[in-house]
Design a protein around this motif. Structure first.
Motif, mmCIF file in Angstrom:
data_model
loop_
_atom_site.group_PDB
_atom_site.id
_atom_site.type_symbol
_atom_site.label_atom_id
_atom_site.label_comp_id
_atom_site.label_asym_id
_atom_site.label_seq_id
_atom_site.Cartn_x
_atom_site.Cartn_y
_atom_site.Cartn_z
ATOM 1 N N LEU A 72 4.533 34.093 14.307
ATOM 2 C CA LEU A 72 5.195 32.790 15.013
ATOM 3 C C LEU A 72 3.334 31.916 15.349
ATOM 4 C CD1 LEU A 72 7.517 35.114 17.106
ATOM 5 C CD2 LEU A 72 7.578 32.753 15.418
ATOM 6 N N ASP A 89 4.257 38.432 15.780
ATOM 7 C CA ASP A 89 3.675 37.834 16.242
ATOM 8 C C ASP A 89 2.292 36.237 15.804
ATOM 9 O OD1 ASP A 89 4.472 37.962 19.254
ATOM 10 O OD2 ASP A 89 4.109 39.914 19.051
ATOM 11 N N SER A 108 12.021 24.945 17.291
ATOM 12 C CA SER A 108 10.808 25.496 17.626
ATOM 13 C C SER A 108 10.041 26.832 17.263
ATOM 14 C CB SER A 108 10.604 24.947 19.279
ATOM 15 O OG SER A 108 11.949 26.308 19.734
ATOM 16 N N ASP A 147 9.626 29.159 19.311
ATOM 17 C CA ASP A 147 10.394 30.458 20.789
ATOM 18 C C ASP A 147 11.885 30.266 19.734
ATOM 19 O OD1 ASP A 147 8.679 30.204 22.496
ATOM 20 O OD2 ASP A 147 9.597 28.569 23.246
ATOM 21 N N HIS A 174 23.347 32.854 26.490
ATOM 22 C CA HIS A 174 22.255 31.292 25.981
ATOM 23 C C HIS A 174 23.439 29.967 26.389
ATOM 24 C CE1 HIS A 174 19.189 34.094 24.315
ATOM 25 N NE2 HIS A 174 19.172 32.705 24.246
ATOM 26 N N ARG A 217 11.540 32.529 17.176
ATOM 27 C CA ARG A 217 11.080 34.036 17.370
ATOM 28 C C ARG A 217 13.084 35.304 17.881
ATOM 29 N NH1 ARG A 217 6.355 36.123 20.483
ATOM 30 N NH2 ARG A 217 6.350 34.133 20.832
ATOM 31 N N ASP A 218 13.643 34.304 17.968
ATOM 32 C CA ASP A 218 15.014 34.808 18.042
ATOM 33 C C ASP A 218 15.935 35.064 17.003
ATOM 34 O OD1 ASP A 218 14.459 35.083 20.669
ATOM 35 O OD2 ASP A 218 16.097 33.053 21.297
#
Lengths: 363, 159, 213
Positions: A260, A257, A240, A242, A184, A245-246
């Motif tokens: 999210l 899921d 977000s 996304d 990242h 999720r991390d």
């Protein structure tokens, strides 16, 4: 595992030790203490005898010293220290985090971070060995990063057969953290995120290998409740789905899921998601607390109180690892309250504010 | 040969009556003892109460021994006048030992667990020791009933 | 001030020129001083406003930190903030107020535009209070930079004002009076010489007339 006679001695001892924990009356006296000196004096009447010698300024050392002593004691008398001390591992994961970040900050950002800052003495693993492992990981991140891949995966599979290898688990988690950090674009946040997730995975693996139902349930509840807090904070910050999720922790009972999928919804729609889970009540209470007081910490306190209650249920079980686990968690909790009181007293905050900050968690 | 087999069955009854409750009691007492040792390490003053709790699961072993003794008297194993038993008599005596053999065994372990949990009560609230003892003593009921049944059965056998 | 000038017409002329120049300079400097004072007062007012804002913001942020410190151990806070994610690049330039060079600071977050990126830690073992504290600190940042800029400008302008005032005072109370005294002295000397000459002439005239008579 309803009843496990192996734990008879340690449970008996823990029952006696529980008596010496700081009770509500003494907490109240501490909150109402005139100043830090009196607070230290009251504290030194309890198990925290170090408070007399070190004084109020070094309260961190007093608290850590006592916690380390308790962890070491239980480890020495427990028939299964990996199981009873499973949550002590979080300090080891924390140390790996601190070591990696310090080394990477020096390597990539030129920050001169002091050696050993952010490291706690509460972990069960040897700090020098952890430091050496972190050195290797940071060095490997430069060139040999690729070669670590496949062979390490095999090692992973073999290692999960033996969850007591905490050192291996922490080192592996560290390697994944460094990989995520590189992937990242040198983002230090990913070190924390990966190590946090890996720590929950470790708890889960220990529970699974011991077929420890109570611990398994506790880990799931912890993951779920922490995820609820994470969602609340991330939505407030404006991250977000996304990114969430991390961040979200694995091994919870709520489907990640599904969570999210509703993450981006407005507040009402999002929180009503939990109506269909077993966290209907805590979420509801937390939201109400937040609305009433307008503060986020109220929300956090309610969730944490639920967590403490879930852990305390272990104390109800008559014999087994559960009361020991519950005792250790209660001690960590006690240390937490003491820290709050000390910070409040050292900064001369009024007693009501200290009490408010405390009682939220322990009403 | 006939009398020999009967006597063996009678001895088996004695052995069962003494062995299984004995095993159960030692497990139970051991459990309470270990748990109690944990408490006494931290708080030596509680030794008296712990000892009382520890003794409770020990009674089943005594009941078993008592039943065994009764059978021994019945078959004349004491005092040298061992009687020859028929297979029927031997089997009767053996079956008479079964209630205390099984119930004594299981209840001693169960009682040990209750008493070990009671150790927790004593550790936390020494003044509530009576309640811990009562809780553990409730299990005793069934051991006593089994003892009674076994003894009545032993007495009912005609030798 | 001692006057050591030769009382000649040349000198008088020179002194008069200097005096005229000093008076003009004095007036100019005085104007500059007034303008500087105006700018200075404006900056001071801005400084005071900023300071109030910043004090309030920082106070709140520090209180947040305090509570976060209570909720987390020292080691946990240290580790959380050890490796900051956001880097600020600061460009220092110069700008001129009344010919005084003051610094002008320009700064940008590296992850420009993403205000959600200032939290460099994980969320599982940290407290909400830390988020709040970090957010408040981050909000205080622009004000802090501007405050630094303004404070330095105030300091530099203050120096300049002091210097200018010293010059104005030197002109007003030292140089100009002394020039005036010198001019007066020379004028007097010259006048006296003139009178001496006149008397001498009259005397000569008298003697000539007596001889002729």
């Amino acid at each position: 595992m309803g009843f496990d006679g192996r734990f008879a001695y340690v449970v008996g001892r823990v029952r006696a030790l529980e008596n010496r924990m700081i009770d509500q009356a003494r907490f109240n006296r501490m909150i109402d203490a005139e100043g830090p000196e009196e607070l230290a004096r009251i504290l030194s009447e309890t198990e925290y005898s170090l408070a007399r010698d070190l004084g109020p300024e070094r309260y961190e050392d007093v608290i850590d010293g006592e916690l380390a002593r308790v962890h070491a004691l239980i480890e020495s008398i427990s028939p299964d220290p990996v199981l009873t001390g499973v949550f002590r591992a979080r300090h080891d994961f924390h140390n790996m985090k601190a070591l990696l970040k310090a080394k990477l900050a020096r390597r990539d950002a030129g920050h001169a971070v002091e050696e050993g800052s952010g490291v706690t003495s509460l972990g069960g693993l040897d700090l020098a060995r952890l430091g050496a492992a972190a050195d290797m990981l940071v060095a490997a991140g430069d060139e040999a990063q690729m070669s670590l891949g496949a062979e390490a995966l095999d090692a992973d599979r073999a290692a999960w057969q033996r969850p007591e290898d905490l050192e291996g688990a922490v080192a592996r988690a560290g390697r994944r953290a460094v990989e995520a950090y590189e992937a990242h674009g040198h983002d230090p946040q990913y070190i924390d995120l990966v190590l946090d997730r890996e720590s929950f995975d470790y708890f889960y693996q220990v529970a699974r290998s011991r077929r420890a139902d109570f611990l398994m349930g506790l880990v799931r509840t912890m993951a779920d409740l922490t995820n609820i807090l994470i969602c609340m904070r991330l939505r407030l910050i404006g991250k977000s789905a996304d990114f969430a999720r991390d961040v979200l922790l694995p091994r919870g009972s709520v489907d990640r899921d599904a969570l999210l999928a509703v993450y981006g919804e407005p507040d009402d729609a999002f929180w009503s998601f939990f109506k269909h889970t077993s966290y209907d009540r805590p979420v509801d209470q937390a939201l109400r607390a937040r609305r009433d007081s307008g503060s986020l910490s109220a929300f956090e306190n309610v969730i944490q109180a639920h967590l403490a209650r879930a852990a305390a249920e272990g104390g109800m079980i008559d014999m087994g690892y559960e009361p020991v686990l519950a005792y250790l968690m209660a001690r960590e909790d006690e240390a937490d309250r003491l820290r709050r009181i000390f910070v409040g007293k050292l900064n001369r905050l009024p007693a009501e504010i200290v009490r408010e900050r405390l009682c939220g968690t322990h009403a | 040969m006939e009398g020999f087999l009967g006597t063996i069955l009678g001895f088996l009854g004695v052995a069962l009556a003494i062995i299984t409750p004995g095993i159960g009691s030692s497990i139970g007492v051991g459990l309470v003892g270990r748990s109690g040792a944990g408490v006494v390490t931290e708080d030596p003053d509680k030794f008296g109460s712990i000892l009382l709790l520890e003794a409770i699961p020990g009674t089943q072993g005594i009941y078993g021994f008592l039943t065994g003794l009764m059978i021994m008297i019945k078959i004349g194993a004491l005092g040298g006048g061992l009687r020859a038993l028929t297979v029927g008599q031997g089997a009767q005596l053996m079956m008479s030992a079964m209630p205390i053999a099984l119930v004594g065994w299981i209840s001693a372990i169960a009682q040990g667990r209750v008493a070990a949990a009671g150790v927790g009560i004593v550790a936390k609230r020494p003044e509530e020791m009576g309640k811990a003892v009562i809780l553990a003593a409730m299990v005793e009921t069934y051991a006593v009933l089994a003892l009674l049944a076994s003894l009545l059965l032993v007495f009912s056998v005609n030798v | 001030m001692e006057i050591r000038v030769s009382p000649t017409r040349m000198e008088l002329l020179r002194l008069k020129k200097r005096h005229a120049m000093a008076v003009r300079g004095h007036k100019l400097l005085k104007d500059k001083l007034d303008e500087l004072m105006k700018q200075f007062l404006e900056l001071v007012r801005r400084d005071r406003d900023l300071r109030e804002q910043i004090d309030a913001k920082l106070g709140e942020a520090f209180r947040g930190f305090l509570i976060a410190r209570g909720a987390m151990s020292a080691a946990a806070v240290d580790a959380a903030l050890m490796y900051p994610k956001e880097t600020v690049s600061l460009k220092a330039g110069q700008r001129h107020i009344m010919n005084v060079a003051v610094p002008s600071l320009e700064w940008t977050f590296e992850h420009e535009g993403d205000a959600t990126n200032i939290y460099p830690y994980g969320f599982a073992y940290t407290s909400t209070e830390l988020d709040t504290a970090i957010r408040l600190l981050s909000e205080a940042m622009p004000g802090l930079v501007e405050l630094a800029e303004v404070e330095k400008a105030v300091e530099l302008l203050g120096d300049e004002i002091e210097k200018t005032r010293r010059r104005v005072n030197a002109l007003e109370y030292v140089l100009i009076p002394s020039l005036e005294r010198s001019i007066k002295y020379i004028t007097m000397k010259l006048d006296e010489a003139e009178r001496g000459n006149l008397t001498r002439l009259m005397k000569v005239k008298e003697i000539v007339r007596e001889r002729g008579a």
